[in-house]
Scaffold this motif. Structure first.
Motif, PDB file in Angstrom:
ATOM      1  N   LEU A  19       0.846  -1.189   0.000  1.00 55.27           N
ATOM      2  CA  LEU A  19       0.000   0.000   0.000  1.00 55.27           C
ATOM      3  C   LEU A  19       0.882   1.240   0.000  1.00 55.27           C
ATOM      4  N   THR A  20       0.553   2.188  -0.863  1.00 55.25           N
ATOM      5  CA  THR A  20       1.199   3.502  -0.815  1.00 55.25           C
ATOM      6  C   THR A  20       0.140   4.540  -0.481  1.00 55.25           C
ATOM      7  N   CYS A  21       0.558   5.556   0.258  1.00 54.10           N
ATOM      8  CA  CYS A  21      -0.366   6.603   0.694  1.00 54.10           C
ATOM      9  C   CYS A  21       0.254   7.959   0.417  1.00 54.10           C
ATOM     10  N   ALA A  22      -0.500   8.823  -0.231  1.00 51.44           N
ATOM     11  CA  ALA A  22      -0.028  10.167  -0.548  1.00 51.44           C
ATOM     12  C   ALA A  22      -1.076  11.191  -0.138  1.00 51.44           C
ATOM     13  N   SER A  23      -0.631  12.277   0.461  1.00 48.60           N
ATOM     14  CA  SER A  23      -1.526  13.400   0.697  1.00 48.60           C
ATOM     15  C   SER A  23      -1.834  14.066  -0.643  1.00 48.60           C
ATOM     16  N   LEU A  24      -3.075  14.461  -0.816  1.00 46.67           N
ATOM     17  CA  LEU A  24      -3.509  15.052  -2.081  1.00 46.67           C
ATOM     18  C   LEU A  24      -3.944  16.498  -1.840  1.00 46.67           C
ATOM     19  N   PRO A  25      -3.113  17.466  -2.197  1.00 41.12           N
ATOM     20  CA  PRO A  25      -3.534  18.860  -2.042  1.00 41.12           C
ATOM     21  C   PRO A  25      -4.650  19.189  -3.030  1.00 41.12           C
ATOM     22  N   ALA A  26      -5.716  19.794  -2.528  1.00 37.01           N
ATOM     23  CA  ALA A  26      -6.853  20.069  -3.417  1.00 37.01           C
ATOM     24  C   ALA A  26      -7.760  21.128  -2.821  1.00 37.01           C
ATOM     25  N   ASP A  27      -8.358  21.926  -3.699  1.00 36.61           N
ATOM     26  CA  ASP A  27      -9.517  22.726  -3.332  1.00 36.61           C
ATOM     27  C   ASP A  27     -10.734  21.839  -3.530  1.00 36.61           C
ATOM     28  N   ILE A  28     -11.636  21.833  -2.549  1.00 35.20           N
ATOM     29  CA  ILE A  28     -12.823  20.972  -2.598  1.00 35.20           C
ATOM     30  C   ILE A  28     -14.055  21.859  -2.463  1.00 35.20           C
ATOM     31  N   ILE A  29     -14.839  21.913  -3.523  1.00 38.52           N
ATOM     32  CA  ILE A  29     -16.056  22.731  -3.544  1.00 38.52           C
ATOM     33  C   ILE A  29     -17.258  21.812  -3.675  1.00 38.52           C
ATOM     34  N   GLU A  30     -18.219  21.978  -2.782  1.00 35.38           N
ATOM     35  CA  GLU A  30     -19.484  21.244  -2.919  1.00 35.38           C
ATOM     36  C   GLU A  30     -20.472  22.109  -3.695  1.00 35.38           C
ATOM     37  N   LEU A  31     -21.057  21.508  -4.732  1.00 33.86           N
ATOM     38  CA  LEU A  31     -22.102  22.172  -5.506  1.00 33.86           C
ATOM     39  C   LEU A  31     -23.421  21.477  -5.234  1.00 33.86           C
ATOM     40  N   ALA A  32     -24.391  22.236  -4.775  1.00 38.50           N
ATOM     41  CA  ALA A  32     -25.729  21.700  -4.498  1.00 38.50           C
ATOM     42  C   ALA A  32     -26.705  22.363  -5.459  1.00 38.50           C
ATOM     43  N   HIS A 111      -4.506   9.773  -1.452  1.00 42.21           N
ATOM     44  CA  HIS A 111      -4.502   8.859  -2.596  1.00 42.21           C
ATOM     45  C   HIS A 111      -3.844   7.564  -2.146  1.00 42.21           C
ATOM     46  N   LEU A 112      -4.546   6.451  -2.343  1.00 36.66           N
ATOM     47  CA  LEU A 112      -4.063   5.134  -1.940  1.00 36.66           C
ATOM     48  C   LEU A 112      -3.905   4.263  -3.173  1.00 36.66           C
ATOM     49  N   ALA A 113      -2.845   3.493  -3.213  1.00 34.60           N
ATOM     50  CA  ALA A 113      -2.618   2.588  -4.336  1.00 34.60           C
ATOM     51  C   ALA A 113      -1.823   1.390  -3.842  1.00 34.60           C
ATOM     52  N   GLY A 114      -1.714   0.374  -4.713  1.00 33.43           N
ATOM     53  CA  GLY A 114      -0.943  -0.808  -4.363  1.00 33.43           C
ATOM     54  C   GLY A 114      -1.765  -2.075  -4.440  1.00 33.43           C
ATOM     55  N   SER A 115      -1.076  -3.190  -4.453  1.00 30.28           N
ATOM     56  CA  SER A 115      -1.734  -4.486  -4.635  1.00 30.28           C
ATOM     57  C   SER A 115      -2.649  -4.855  -3.477  1.00 30.28           C
ATOM     58  N   ALA A 116      -2.418  -4.289  -2.290  1.00 28.41           N
ATOM     59  CA  ALA A 116      -3.194  -4.687  -1.113  1.00 28.41           C
ATOM     60  C   ALA A 116      -4.232  -3.653  -0.706  1.00 28.41           C
ATOM     61  N   VAL A 117      -4.432  -2.616  -1.518  1.00 27.13           N
ATOM     62  CA  VAL A 117      -5.282  -1.520  -1.065  1.00 27.13           C
ATOM     63  C   VAL A 117      -6.697  -1.968  -0.751  1.00 27.13           C
TER      64      VAL A 117
END
Length: 200
Positions: A19-32, A111-117
């Motif tokens: 398993l690999t784990c990465a922080s993902l920088p992002a702006d997150i906007i909810e649209l309703a 962000h998670l990836a890898g054979s065991a995720v």
């Protein structure tokens, strides 16, 4: 007499972590979408090359990742910009058809990836995460390690959102659950790579 174990442990030098784990920088906007204005919002998105996905699905386009975990509501992830810039942009674009709320500070994105995720996540998840039930392009909100999470299966791994206030606890649980498989940190993952605009 037992046979000596000659296999290297997961995560040891030369052995890929499960398993690999990465922080993902992002702006997150909810649209309703406002009442009876969903079709207007969809038309606006179409003009911008953006498809607002159906409930439980993910869409990727033009350095954006869009999640639909509630009917007629979407989480739009983009690369981080100046404070409130993304909110102002969406409020202006969606005036009269949707309300825009900035949730960038409310969530931690991983962000998670890898054979065991899938196996690691399944250790604390109530959802069936087998590929037949939760294929690429699926998204859902649930609870893991006693905290709320949003999980999205993407071609290049998994996107996970969890409240910023419980992110440290969740990462500690994730590290413990990944122990038998090995877990490694990763850098350089961006919204653009997850959207398919850049190679991962």
């Amino acid at each position: 007499m037992s046979v000596p174990d000659t296999g290297a442990a997961p995560g040891a030098p030369g052995v890929p972590a499960g398993l690999t784990c990465a922080s993902l920088p992002a702006d997150i906007i909810e649209l309703a979408a406002l009442r009876d204005r969903t079709h207007v919002l969809r038309a606006l998105g179409a003009r911008r090359g953006l498809n607002f996905p159906e409930f439980g699905r993910v869409a990727r386009a033009r350095e954006m990742v869009v999640l639909c975990t509630r009917p007629e509501r979407w989480l739009v992830l983009t690369a981080p910009g100046p404070p409130r810039a993304a909110l102002s942009l969406w409020r202006e674009a969606c005036a009269g058809c949707a309300a825009a709320i900035d949730l960038s500070s409310a969530f931690t994105a991983l962000h998670l990836a890898g054979s065991a995720v899938r196996e690691v996540l399944a250790r604390g998840c109530r959802l069936d995460l087998q590929d037949e039930a939760f294929a690429s392009g699926s998204v859902a909100s649930t609870h893991m390690a006693q905290v709320a999470v949003t999980l999205a299966a993407l071609p290049a791994g998994w996107l996970l959102l969890t409240p910023a206030t419980t992110a440290r606890h969740f990462r500690e649980w994730l590290s413990a659950a990944a122990g038998p498989f090995g877990m490694a940190s990763r850098t350089g993952v961006t919204v653009a790579t997850l959207s398919g605009e850049l190679p991962l």
